[in-house]
Scaffold this motif. Structure first.
Motif, PDB file in Angstrom:
ATOM      1  N   ILE A 250      -1.130  -2.181  -1.172  1.00  0.00           N
ATOM      2  CA  ILE A 250      -0.527  -1.359  -0.112  1.00  0.00           C
ATOM      3  C   ILE A 250      -1.438  -0.152   0.129  1.00  0.00           C
ATOM      4  O   ILE A 250      -1.423   0.827  -0.604  1.00  0.00           O
ATOM      5  CB  ILE A 250       0.895  -0.908  -0.497  1.00  0.00           C
ATOM      6  N   HIS A 251      -2.274  -0.267   1.148  1.00  0.00           N
ATOM      7  CA  HIS A 251      -3.256   0.777   1.467  1.00  0.00           C
ATOM      8  C   HIS A 251      -2.682   1.709   2.530  1.00  0.00           C
ATOM      9  O   HIS A 251      -1.656   1.405   3.146  1.00  0.00           O
ATOM     10  CB  HIS A 251      -4.548   0.126   1.991  1.00  0.00           C
ATOM     11  N   SER A 252      -3.375   2.807   2.768  1.00  0.00           N
ATOM     12  CA  SER A 252      -2.933   3.704   3.854  1.00  0.00           C
ATOM     13  C   SER A 252      -2.995   2.958   5.187  1.00  0.00           C
ATOM     14  O   SER A 252      -2.167   3.170   6.075  1.00  0.00           O
ATOM     15  CB  SER A 252      -3.786   4.966   3.894  1.00  0.00           C
ATOM     16  N   SER A 253      -3.941   2.019   5.317  1.00  0.00           N
ATOM     17  CA  SER A 253      -4.032   1.230   6.558  1.00  0.00           C
ATOM     18  C   SER A 253      -2.803   0.323   6.728  1.00  0.00           C
ATOM     19  O   SER A 253      -2.351   0.089   7.850  1.00  0.00           O
ATOM     20  CB  SER A 253      -5.311   0.376   6.560  1.00  0.00           C
ATOM     21  N   THR A 254      -2.239  -0.179   5.600  1.00  0.00           N
ATOM     22  CA  THR A 254      -1.008  -0.986   5.660  1.00  0.00           C
ATOM     23  C   THR A 254       0.131  -0.142   6.217  1.00  0.00           C
ATOM     24  O   THR A 254       0.868  -0.572   7.114  1.00  0.00           O
ATOM     25  CB  THR A 254      -0.612  -1.478   4.247  1.00  0.00           C
ATOM     26  N   LEU A 255       0.260   1.068   5.690  1.00  0.00           N
ATOM     27  CA  LEU A 255       1.343   1.960   6.126  1.00  0.00           C
ATOM     28  C   LEU A 255       1.146   2.381   7.575  1.00  0.00           C
ATOM     29  O   LEU A 255       2.122   2.548   8.320  1.00  0.00           O
ATOM     30  CB  LEU A 255       1.435   3.174   5.194  1.00  0.00           C
ATOM     31  N   SER A 256      -0.115   2.514   7.997  1.00  0.00           N
ATOM     32  CA  SER A 256      -0.404   2.844   9.410  1.00  0.00           C
ATOM     33  C   SER A 256       0.089   1.729  10.336  1.00  0.00           C
ATOM     34  O   SER A 256       0.586   1.999  11.433  1.00  0.00           O
ATOM     35  CB  SER A 256      -1.904   3.039   9.629  1.00  0.00           C
TER      36      SER A 256
ATOM     37  N   THR B 221       7.973   5.387   8.227  1.00  0.00           N
ATOM     38  CA  THR B 221       7.759   4.599   7.008  1.00  0.00           C
ATOM     39  C   THR B 221       7.533   5.508   5.809  1.00  0.00           C
ATOM     40  O   THR B 221       6.806   6.492   5.899  1.00  0.00           O
ATOM     41  CB  THR B 221       6.530   3.674   7.202  1.00  0.00           C
ATOM     42  N   THR B 222       8.183   5.164   4.701  1.00  0.00           N
ATOM     43  CA  THR B 222       7.951   5.869   3.427  1.00  0.00           C
ATOM     44  C   THR B 222       7.748   4.811   2.340  1.00  0.00           C
ATOM     45  O   THR B 222       7.995   3.617   2.576  1.00  0.00           O
ATOM     46  CB  THR B 222       9.149   6.760   3.036  1.00  0.00           C
ATOM     47  N   THR B 223       7.316   5.243   1.153  1.00  0.00           N
ATOM     48  CA  THR B 223       7.144   4.280   0.055  1.00  0.00           C
ATOM     49  C   THR B 223       7.849   4.775  -1.196  1.00  0.00           C
ATOM     50  O   THR B 223       8.158   5.968  -1.327  1.00  0.00           O
ATOM     51  CB  THR B 223       5.652   4.060  -0.306  1.00  0.00           C
ATOM     52  N   SER B 224       8.082   3.844  -2.118  1.00  0.00           N
ATOM     53  CA  SER B 224       8.718   4.170  -3.394  1.00  0.00           C
ATOM     54  C   SER B 224       7.652   4.526  -4.425  1.00  0.00           C
ATOM     55  O   SER B 224       6.454   4.381  -4.179  1.00  0.00           O
ATOM     56  CB  SER B 224       9.489   2.948  -3.900  1.00  0.00           C
ATOM     57  N   LEU B 225       8.115   4.901  -5.590  1.00  0.00           N
ATOM     58  CA  LEU B 225       7.217   4.988  -6.746  1.00  0.00           C
ATOM     59  C   LEU B 225       6.861   3.564  -7.180  1.00  0.00           C
ATOM     60  O   LEU B 225       7.576   2.608  -6.863  1.00  0.00           O
ATOM     61  CB  LEU B 225       7.924   5.697  -7.906  1.00  0.00           C
ATOM     62  N   ALA B 226       5.757   3.437  -7.880  1.00  0.00           N
ATOM     63  CA  ALA B 226       5.360   2.106  -8.373  1.00  0.00           C
ATOM     64  C   ALA B 226       6.229   1.720  -9.567  1.00  0.00           C
ATOM     65  O   ALA B 226       6.616   2.568 -10.377  1.00  0.00           O
ATOM     66  CB  ALA B 226       3.897   2.117  -8.762  1.00  0.00           C
ATOM     67  N   TRP B 227       6.576   0.429  -9.658  1.00  0.00           N
ATOM     68  CA  TRP B 227       7.321  -0.131 -10.790  1.00  0.00           C
ATOM     69  C   TRP B 227       6.705  -1.482 -11.109  1.00  0.00           C
ATOM     70  O   TRP B 227       6.584  -2.337 -10.238  1.00  0.00           O
ATOM     71  CB  TRP B 227       8.800  -0.297 -10.405  1.00  0.00           C
ATOM     72  N   LYS B 228       6.281  -1.653 -12.368  1.00  0.00           N
ATOM     73  CA  LYS B 228       5.589  -2.890 -12.778  1.00  0.00           C
ATOM     74  C   LYS B 228       4.477  -3.253 -11.788  1.00  0.00           C
ATOM     75  O   LYS B 228       4.356  -4.398 -11.358  1.00  0.00           O
ATOM     76  CB  LYS B 228       6.585  -4.051 -12.902  1.00  0.00           C
ATOM     77  N   LYS B 229       3.701  -2.241 -11.404  1.00  0.00           N
ATOM     78  CA  LYS B 229       2.522  -2.401 -10.535  1.00  0.00           C
ATOM     79  C   LYS B 229       2.878  -2.816  -9.104  1.00  0.00           C
ATOM     80  O   LYS B 229       2.015  -3.252  -8.345  1.00  0.00           O
ATOM     81  CB  LYS B 229       1.527  -3.408 -11.134  1.00  0.00           C
ATOM     82  N   HIS B 230       4.149  -2.713  -8.714  1.00  0.00           N
ATOM     83  CA  HIS B 230       4.573  -3.010  -7.350  1.00  0.00           C
ATOM     84  C   HIS B 230       5.169  -1.758  -6.699  1.00  0.00           C
ATOM     85  O   HIS B 230       5.616  -0.857  -7.376  1.00  0.00           O
ATOM     86  CB  HIS B 230       5.608  -4.142  -7.332  1.00  0.00           C
ATOM     87  N   ARG B 231       5.164  -1.776  -5.370  1.00  0.00           N
ATOM     88  CA  ARG B 231       5.695  -0.642  -4.619  1.00  0.00           C
ATOM     89  C   ARG B 231       6.529  -1.165  -3.456  1.00  0.00           C
ATOM     90  O   ARG B 231       6.226  -2.199  -2.870  1.00  0.00           O
ATOM     91  CB  ARG B 231       4.511   0.195  -4.085  1.00  0.00           C
ATOM     92  N   LEU B 232       7.592  -0.438  -3.143  1.00  0.00           N
ATOM     93  CA  LEU B 232       8.413  -0.775  -1.985  1.00  0.00           C
ATOM     94  C   LEU B 232       7.991   0.062  -0.788  1.00  0.00           C
ATOM     95  O   LEU B 232       7.558   1.204  -0.936  1.00  0.00           O
ATOM     96  CB  LEU B 232       9.897  -0.520  -2.270  1.00  0.00           C
ATOM     97  N   VAL B 233       8.120  -0.523   0.392  1.00  0.00           N
ATOM     98  CA  VAL B 233       7.865   0.177   1.652  1.00  0.00           C
ATOM     99  C   VAL B 233       9.190   0.193   2.423  1.00  0.00           C
ATOM    100  O   VAL B 233       9.817  -0.865   2.604  1.00  0.00           O
ATOM    101  CB  VAL B 233       6.789  -0.550   2.488  1.00  0.00           C
TER     102      VAL B 233
END
Length: 379
Positions: free
Chosen positions: A151-157, A166-178
């Motif tokens: 999940i890069h800044s370009s993904t969020l763009s 759009t916002t994101t979560s903290l990472a959990w087990k190397k994954h992140r929610l959008v």
């Protein structure tokens, strides 16, 4: 195989989940930490009543199975294998029925929540975000997941531009929610088809969003085009893992007498190939385009030539079992004396696999360059 790899347990509820196709000594599990993260997040929301949930790009059905217990689920995926895996896992766990859609189908009219595994390619992501923006009510939440490093800044763009805030979560087990909402203005139009000509060939291609190498010809296919045989004895040619159908078109131009069959596990690839074969070869040719798991259900000894440019990953996992299944299936459907023509990166060692299957004397190198090798195996 240990239960640890097939039992997904969250909040005292357990699902038995297997990958598809089912393999002996399977080492890979049928869900990711990303699936777990989304499930835990939605469970904490304590949704009221039965919601209409749209699930995009479910890999093997973990999300569809979980949420079908209390909600109306529509699973939308471009992958035939994901559809089949989800159906098998729903049956395995005696889950409620869900609706299945492929990547080009119309979205359901009523959607209260969207959950998505992010697709690998940005064209597919852009197309899916555009469709959500144009068809969802503004209050409908969209929750997506992927490995944090993907999940890069370009993904969020892309989310901000095509879907909304759009916002994101903290990472959990190397994954992140959008987390996103469908409120971007202005609504940016997206054409699902990219159209281009193959340099040096009399071939024009249309490519739907999830077609492999849909923006330009991949180097392997470019090399393979120069080595497709011309033989008036060929009556049935199969392109296994056909993508946009470029190899089939070339084979059809060289062998006007042959029946042509395109097979891919991507519905969009099959749709693109069908369109491309008709556009380049004419509508009166004997062609068939099928979404399938390799050559499941094909008649034994029914083809003279199989062309194959195998993938070496399934979803996010690098694996060679798909290539092996393709080679075994190709041998099954080839007539005696029929040929399998394979292209792959030189380091993948396909010659060893093919020699094991067809016999060492039956495998020869057709051509190679510094990156690719083309091998021919004769049954």
């Amino acid at each position: 195989m240990s239960d640890a790899q097939t039992q997904l347990t969250i909040n005292d509820h357990t699902l038995t989940l297997l990958r598809f196709p089912k393999r002996a000594n399977e080492t890979l599990q049928a869900w990711s930490a990303g699936d777990e993260y989304i499930i835990r997040h939605v469970e904490e929301l304590k949704l009221s009543g039965s919601q209409n949930i749209l699930i995009l790009n479910d890999h093997f059905g973990a999300l569809s199975c979980w949420f079908s217990q209390q909600h109306n689920v529509t699973m939308m995926s471009d992958s035939f294998i994901a559809h089949r895996a989800t159906l098998k896992n729903l049956q395995r766990n005696q889950c409620n029925k869900i609706e299945f859609l492929n990547g080009m189908d119309t979205l359901p009219e009523r959607i209260d929540l969207v959950l998505m595994q992010l697709p690998k390619n940005n064209r597919m992501l852009t197309w899916q975000l555009h469709r959500l923006r144009t068809q969802l009510p503004e209050h409908c939440p969209v929750v997506a997941v992927n490995k944090a490093r993907e999940i890069h800044s370009s993904t969020l763009s892309l989310f901000e531009k095509y879907l909304g805030e759009t916002t994101t979560s903290l990472a959990w087990k190397k994954h992140r929610l959008v987390f996103s909402r469908p409120n971007a203005m202005p609504v940016v139009d997206v054409n699902p088809v990219i159209h281009w000509d193959v340099e040096g060939e009399n071939i024009t291609l249309n490519n739907y969003p999830n077609v492999y190498s849909g923006e330009s010809l991949d180097l392997g296919a470019r090399f393979m085009l120069k080595h497709i045989p011309q033989d008036p004895e060929l009556s049935h040619i199969i392109d296994l893992g056909c993508g946009n159908g470029v190899l089939t078109i070339k084979a059809g131009q060289l062998n006007p007498q042959a029946k042509l069959t395109c097979v891919d596990e991507s519905f969009m690839a099959v749709g693109s190939a069908r369109q491309n074969l008709e556009n380049n070869l004419g509508k009166d040719r004997n062609i068939e385009c099928i979404a399938n798991n390799s050559l499941d259900g094909f008649k034994k000894e029914s083809a003279d030539l199989v062309l194959c440019n195998p993938p070496f990953h399934q979803q996010q996992t690098i694996t060679d079992h798909i290539a092996w299944q393709m080679f075994c299936d190709a041998k099954h459907v080839l007539n005696y004396g029929g040929k399998l023509l394979v292209i792959g990166n030189r380091h993948l060692g396909y010659d060893v696999k093919l020699s094991r299957l067809f016999g060492k004397d039956q495998v020869q190198t057709v051509a190679k360059n510094n990156k690719f090798i083309i091998l021919q195996a004769t049954k």
